[in-house]
Design an enzyme around this catalytic site. Structure first.
Site, mmCIF file in Angstrom:
data_model
loop_
_atom_site.group_PDB
_atom_site.id
_atom_site.type_symbol
_atom_site.label_atom_id
_atom_site.label_comp_id
_atom_site.label_asym_id
_atom_site.label_seq_id
_atom_site.Cartn_x
_atom_site.Cartn_y
_atom_site.Cartn_z
ATOM 1 N N LYS A 155 0.681 -1.135 -0.019
ATOM 2 C CA LYS A 155 0.126 -0.008 0.059
ATOM 3 C C LYS A 155 1.065 1.137 -0.026
ATOM 4 C CE LYS A 155 -2.713 1.183 3.711
ATOM 5 N NZ LYS A 155 -2.775 2.362 4.119
ATOM 6 N N GLY A 171 -5.218 8.378 5.025
ATOM 7 C CA GLY A 171 -4.012 9.094 5.884
ATOM 8 C C GLY A 171 -2.936 9.574 4.912
ATOM 9 N N ASP A 190 2.370 -0.586 12.041
ATOM 10 C CA ASP A 190 1.150 -1.002 11.597
ATOM 11 C C ASP A 190 0.895 -2.515 11.914
ATOM 12 O OD1 ASP A 190 0.498 1.323 10.176
ATOM 13 O OD2 ASP A 190 1.500 0.706 8.478
ATOM 14 N N ARG A 227 -6.293 2.658 18.074
ATOM 15 C CA ARG A 227 -5.918 1.139 17.973
ATOM 16 C C ARG A 227 -5.361 0.694 19.442
ATOM 17 N NH1 ARG A 227 -2.927 0.926 11.936
ATOM 18 N NH2 ARG A 227 -5.028 0.827 10.707
#
Ligand code: S3P
Length: 424
Positions: free
Chosen positions: A19, A90, A310, A341
């Protein structure tokens, strides 16, 4: 999504393109000369948001499955006739802001409810120092209204470790008079630097500082985007839950600024070997062979936290199954991701019956715990949905994940591929 416990995990996969790299190649392709041809472009909705914004900025592209051709316009984009919709991404809003800061028009960037809560002052402040004018909602939240200008170079120390901000400023640096220098507190992923070099820009790197001279033209590239290592984390952790598991992942991104995950998992007890190493546009790519083991204990703090940012949701989600537990600290940034998170992980683990200690900057999750199937929530966050699908594989009973569709943001095929690897 209903997840039933599994008995084992085995198979071979190849993952959709990373990504982080897909966003960067698409944006640089748009401002390069010529047609950029990308294979294995990320299938996630976030990268589709980047492509949609580029379309609104007058960039022509064609997409056929995971192949994307971007017809570069050179450095100047077209004034948009409508708001740019960054969706949940983002990366799109922050990195595109760097390019828009150097354009001769005003543009407006907005996103979904989650994106509208995320902090943008980190890009607004340095881009304003370079000469752009940026209006935002209270507290520096989206939507952003950016009036571009001829920029001037800055020498800037990033107050937060963020590859998105670093990349945004490097992109702006292309439009600045002079040399822009950015220093980061902790090294973050270097795809922005590598992508700029791949598209023909000179970028100087000295330890934790990166510099770029303005006015450099970019040329189109042809590339196959390596598999997303952050998406692979879900399968690697699933493999970790079953001592007899076997998993092979080919064409995977192994860039050292992203591969701390592998060191971490090896330390935790997985058996991992790497082969077929190749370099593609400066990015390291290879094949992983993974076998399960007995999961021990681990602590993530300091630079490791930034390197694993992540992957922390899934590492935390499997922590109850380790023998000694996992502690995560220095992770305040996790509170301003697609969801908070730290809170999302703690809430779901508790719903599944685990004991969890929550800190302002992290979590402590004791090992040797049993998780029980429960009704849990993705909190609209793709990585939370996928992390808890993995945790549910060894739970007692079935787990229902509300909002599991959030996985489309980075990995729409996730649940299907997961199912194909499970032994029941
Ligand atoms: C990204 C950087 C990280 C990461 C995000 C992607 C990137 O965010 O969490 O998923 O592609 O540069 P920050 O830059 O906010 O740390």
């Amino acid at each position: 999504m209903l997840i039933r416990p599994a008995r084992g995990f085995a198979g071979s996969v190849r993952l959709p393109g990373d990504k982080s790299i897909s966003h960067r190649y698409a944006m640089l392709g748009a401002i390069a000369e010529g047609a950029t041809r990308l294979e294995n472009f990320s299938t996630g909705a976030d990268c589709a948001s980047t492509l949609a914004c580029l379309h609104t900025l007058g960039v022509k592209w064609e997409r056929n499955g995971s192949s994307v051709v971007i017809h570069g316009r050179g450095s100047k984009l077209e004034a948009p006739r409508s708001r740019l919709d960054c969706g949940n991404s983002g990366s799109t809003i922050r990195m595109l802001s760097g390019i828009l800061a150097g354009q001769e028009f005003t543009s407006e960037l907005a996103g979904d409810e989650s994106l509208s809560r995320r902090p943008m002052a980190r890009v607004i402040k340095p881009l304003e120092m370079m000469g752009a004018r940026i209006e935002a909602n209270d507290g520096g939240r989206p939507p952003l209204r950016i009036t571009g200008a001829r920029l001037k170079a800055i020498d800037y120390k990033l107050p937060v470790a963020s590859a998105q901000v670093k990349t945004s400023l490097l992109f702006a640096g292309l439009y600045a008079d002079g040399e822009t220098r950015i220093e980061e507190p902790i090294q973050t992923r270097d795809h922005g630097e590598l992508a700029l070099q791949a598209f023909g820009a000179e970028v100087q790197r000295q330890m934790r500082a990166v510099s770029i001279r303005g006015g450099q033209p970019l040329h189109a590239i042809e590339a196959t985007i390596p598999g997303d290592i952050s998406s692979s984390a879900f399968f690697l952790c699933a493999a970790g839950l079953f001592p007899d598991s076997q998993l092979s992942i080919s064409g995977l991104l192994l860039n050292p600024t992203r591969a701390r995950l592998l060191d971490f998992l090896i330390g935790l007890g997985l058996r991992v070997t790497m082969g077929d190493l190749q370099e593609q546009h400066g990015e390291l790519v290879g094949t992983l062979q993974v076998r399960g083991g007995v999961l021990k204990d681990a602590r993530v703090a300091g630079g490791d936290t930034a390197a694993l940012i992540d992957e922390i949701p899934v590492l935390a989600a499997i922590a109850p199954y380790t023998s000694g537990g996992i502690e995560i600290r220095d992770a305040r940034e996790l509170r301003v991701k697609e969801s908070d998170r730290i809170a999302s992980v703690a809430a779901n683990l508790r719903l599944m019956g685990a004991e969890v200690k929550e800190f302002e900057d992290g979590l402590h999750i004791p090992g040797g715990q049993t998780l029980y199937g429960a009704e849990i929530n993705s909190f609209g966050d793709h990585r939370i949905a996928m992390a808890f699908a993995v945790a549910a594989l060894r739970a007692e009973g079935e787990t229902l994940i509300h909002g599991a569709n959030a996985a489309v943001i980075s990995y729409p095929e996730f649940f299907k591929v997961l199912e194909s690897l499970l032994q029941r």
